[in-house]
Scaffold this motif. Sequence first.
Motif, PDB file in Angstrom:
ATOM      1  N   ALA A  28       0.585  -1.088   0.087  1.00 26.89           N
ATOM      2  CA  ALA A  28      -0.106  -0.049  -0.089  1.00 26.89           C
ATOM      3  C   ALA A  28       0.789   1.452   0.053  1.00 26.89           C
ATOM      4  N   THR A  29       2.020   1.388   0.779  1.00 25.08           N
ATOM      5  CA  THR A  29       2.740   2.215   0.705  1.00 25.08           C
ATOM      6  C   THR A  29       3.372   2.642  -0.696  1.00 25.08           C
ATOM      7  N   ALA A  30       3.878   1.429  -1.174  1.00 24.64           N
ATOM      8  CA  ALA A  30       4.385   1.662  -2.765  1.00 24.64           C
ATOM      9  C   ALA A  30       3.244   2.023  -3.595  1.00 24.64           C
ATOM     10  N   GLY A  31       1.983   1.582  -3.460  1.00 27.14           N
ATOM     11  CA  GLY A  31       0.921   2.071  -4.223  1.00 27.14           C
ATOM     12  C   GLY A  31       0.643   3.263  -4.329  1.00 27.14           C
ATOM     13  N   LEU A  32       0.601   3.779  -2.974  1.00 26.26           N
ATOM     14  CA  LEU A  32       0.387   5.432  -2.723  1.00 26.26           C
ATOM     15  C   LEU A  32       1.390   6.201  -3.339  1.00 26.26           C
ATOM     16  N   ALA A  33       2.648   5.781  -3.301  1.00 25.43           N
ATOM     17  CA  ALA A  33       3.672   6.650  -3.770  1.00 25.43           C
ATOM     18  C   ALA A  33       3.688   6.619  -5.309  1.00 25.43           C
ATOM     19  N   GLN A  34       3.196   5.560  -5.820  1.00 26.62           N
ATOM     20  CA  GLN A  34       3.145   5.638  -7.295  1.00 26.62           C
ATOM     21  C   GLN A  34       2.079   6.337  -7.764  1.00 26.62           C
ATOM     22  N   VAL A  35       0.692   6.352  -7.065  1.00 24.38           N
ATOM     23  CA  VAL A  35      -0.525   7.321  -7.306  1.00 24.38           C
ATOM     24  C   VAL A  35      -0.116   8.638  -7.333  1.00 24.38           C
ATOM     25  N   HIS A  36       0.754   9.118  -6.015  1.00 24.38           N
ATOM     26  CA  HIS A  36       1.076  10.564  -5.926  1.00 24.38           C
ATOM     27  C   HIS A  36       1.851  10.782  -7.274  1.00 24.38           C
ATOM     28  N   LEU A  37       2.768   9.957  -7.692  1.00 22.97           N
ATOM     29  CA  LEU A  37       3.415  10.219  -9.068  1.00 22.97           C
ATOM     30  C   LEU A  37       2.657  10.754 -10.109  1.00 22.97           C
ATOM     31  N   MET A  38       1.804   9.614 -10.069  1.00 23.19           N
ATOM     32  CA  MET A  38       0.965  10.041 -11.253  1.00 23.19           C
ATOM     33  C   MET A  38      -0.063  11.237 -11.276  1.00 23.19           C
ATOM     34  N   GLN A  39      -0.468  11.557 -10.031  1.00 20.65           N
ATOM     35  CA  GLN A  39      -1.302  12.784  -9.799  1.00 20.65           C
ATOM     36  C   GLN A  39      -0.288  14.178 -10.219  1.00 20.65           C
ATOM     37  N   ARG A  40       1.116  14.001  -9.654  1.00 19.00           N
ATOM     38  CA  ARG A  40       1.790  15.284  -9.827  1.00 19.00           C
ATOM     39  C   ARG A  40       2.146  15.411 -11.279  1.00 19.00           C
ATOM     40  N   THR A  41       2.203  14.404 -12.086  1.00 21.43           N
ATOM     41  CA  THR A  41       2.768  14.194 -13.574  1.00 21.43           C
ATOM     42  C   THR A  41       1.514  14.285 -14.391  1.00 21.43           C
ATOM     43  N   VAL A  43      11.953  14.487   1.359  1.00 25.29           N
ATOM     44  CA  VAL A  43      10.517  13.693   1.197  1.00 25.29           C
ATOM     45  C   VAL A  43      10.161  13.302  -0.027  1.00 25.29           C
ATOM     46  N   ARG A  44      10.456  14.110  -1.192  1.00 28.23           N
ATOM     47  CA  ARG A  44      10.391  13.350  -2.521  1.00 28.23           C
ATOM     48  C   ARG A  44      11.122  12.193  -2.705  1.00 28.23           C
ATOM     49  N   LEU A  45      12.542  12.322  -2.343  1.00 29.92           N
ATOM     50  CA  LEU A  45      13.341  11.010  -2.518  1.00 29.92           C
ATOM     51  C   LEU A  45      12.881   9.866  -1.886  1.00 29.92           C
ATOM     52  N   LEU A  46      12.117  10.001  -0.559  1.00 31.86           N
ATOM     53  CA  LEU A  46      12.022   8.897   0.138  1.00 31.86           C
ATOM     54  C   LEU A  46      10.780   8.285  -0.598  1.00 31.86           C
ATOM     55  N   GLU A  47       9.701   9.058  -1.222  1.00 31.46           N
ATOM     56  CA  GLU A  47       8.670   8.634  -1.980  1.00 31.46           C
ATOM     57  C   GLU A  47       8.976   8.353  -3.345  1.00 31.46           C
ATOM     58  N   LEU A  48       9.801   8.724  -3.723  1.00 37.02           N
ATOM     59  CA  LEU A  48      10.429   8.106  -4.986  1.00 37.02           C
ATOM     60  C   LEU A  48      11.286   6.522  -4.992  1.00 37.02           C
ATOM     61  N   PHE A  49      11.814   6.608  -3.852  1.00 36.06           N
ATOM     62  CA  PHE A  49      12.350   5.187  -3.353  1.00 36.06           C
ATOM     63  C   PHE A  49      11.247   4.222  -3.470  1.00 36.06           C
ATOM     64  N   GLU A  50      10.065   4.451  -2.663  1.00 37.75           N
ATOM     65  CA  GLU A  50       9.145   3.518  -2.894  1.00 37.75           C
ATOM     66  C   GLU A  50       8.389   3.318  -4.163  1.00 37.75           C
ATOM     67  N   VAL A  51       8.644   4.294  -5.096  1.00 39.34           N
ATOM     68  CA  VAL A  51       8.017   3.981  -6.468  1.00 39.34           C
ATOM     69  C   VAL A  51       9.005   2.889  -7.049  1.00 39.34           C
ATOM     70  N   ALA A  52      10.384   3.213  -7.041  1.00 38.80           N
ATOM     71  CA  ALA A  52      11.496   2.349  -7.464  1.00 38.80           C
ATOM     72  C   ALA A  52      11.334   0.724  -7.039  1.00 38.80           C
ATOM     73  N   GLY A  53      10.897   0.715  -5.567  1.00 40.83           N
ATOM     74  CA  GLY A  53      11.274  -0.446  -4.866  1.00 40.83           C
ATOM     75  C   GLY A  53      12.275  -0.345  -3.910  1.00 40.83           C
ATOM     76  N   THR A  54      12.067  -0.807  -2.704  1.00 40.13           N
ATOM     77  CA  THR A  54      13.179  -0.547  -1.573  1.00 40.13           C
ATOM     78  C   THR A  54      14.127  -1.503  -1.805  1.00 40.13           C
ATOM     79  N   THR A  55      13.989  -2.670  -2.925  1.00 44.22           N
ATOM     80  CA  THR A  55      15.101  -3.538  -2.575  1.00 44.22           C
ATOM     81  C   THR A  55      15.978  -3.175  -4.008  1.00 44.22           C
TER      82      THR A  55
END
Length: 320
Positions: free
Chosen positions: A220-233, A292-304
Amino acid sequence: MSSTSPQPGPARSAQPEFAVRGAVDLSALNRPQAPPPGEPGGAPEAGGFVVDVSEANFEQLVRDSATYPVVILLWIPTDQANAELGATMGRLAQEYGGRFLLGRVDAQASPQVAAAFQVQGVPTVVAVLQGQPLPLFQGAADEQQIRGVLDQVLAAAEQNGVTGRAPGGVPATDEPEPEVEPPLPPLHQEAYDAIERDDLEGAAAAYAKALRQDPKDSDATAGLAQVHLMQRTHDSDLAAVRQAAAAAPSDVDAALAVADMDMLGGKVDDAFARLLDLLPEADADGKEKIRVRLLELFEVAGTTDPRVSKARKRLAISLY
């Protein structure tokens, strides 16, 4: 290649017309050797529509020839020429998808079975239809020749009513069964459905609700980060965003916008590098925005993702 084409004849009893007895006298082989079946450089292991024949299963195989055609390869698997023919025959058996079963007889390991076919040399290929042996060819043969002989065997089998399929594998023409994905949790499915209909606010709300129920829900954390990225762009124009950043290279907001577009386009390293390069020059407010933005982009890319680990270390060094 010498061959004897199978000729259709009257249907016969399924009882074998020849028995396992005696021994076959094969001359010694003094030719290049191959590894045993299944090892690199050797013929494939038995499996699918290919079986290894011994005294234990020979008579059953002959009985089965009343249901489907059986093609017997008498060979010495560790002889290179034999191994090459065995590999070709095995590949064709799988390709024909059970229209015949390939039985391989190791003439040295099972001399009594080889004697039943009265062969004096290997490799030798014999068909068995309704318990009757039909000599096909002896020695090397190319794939086109083998296909022609096999097609003749199948035509003779059909005329004699031997039209069953051999068990033992999935026909090569069958499509593999698709993997069934496990169902998504209800709120995740709600978010996915919302994204499908371009309802990004609804998707964000569903993921946020999932996180309230389980703050450790990493998906859900990764999904929310991806949605936020989609909203911003969502309504961004890439050329305009890049032009604005080029005109104001120290503008944190412009850099954040370009990083988002890079991430959306799969340029993960560029997105991280842009923000990390700007971080040391930014004021306190800018540093916090970038963090803050980097932490969110880390979730988008995948923490592993190894790129995330590398960028996270650089972020920590720059901040502390």
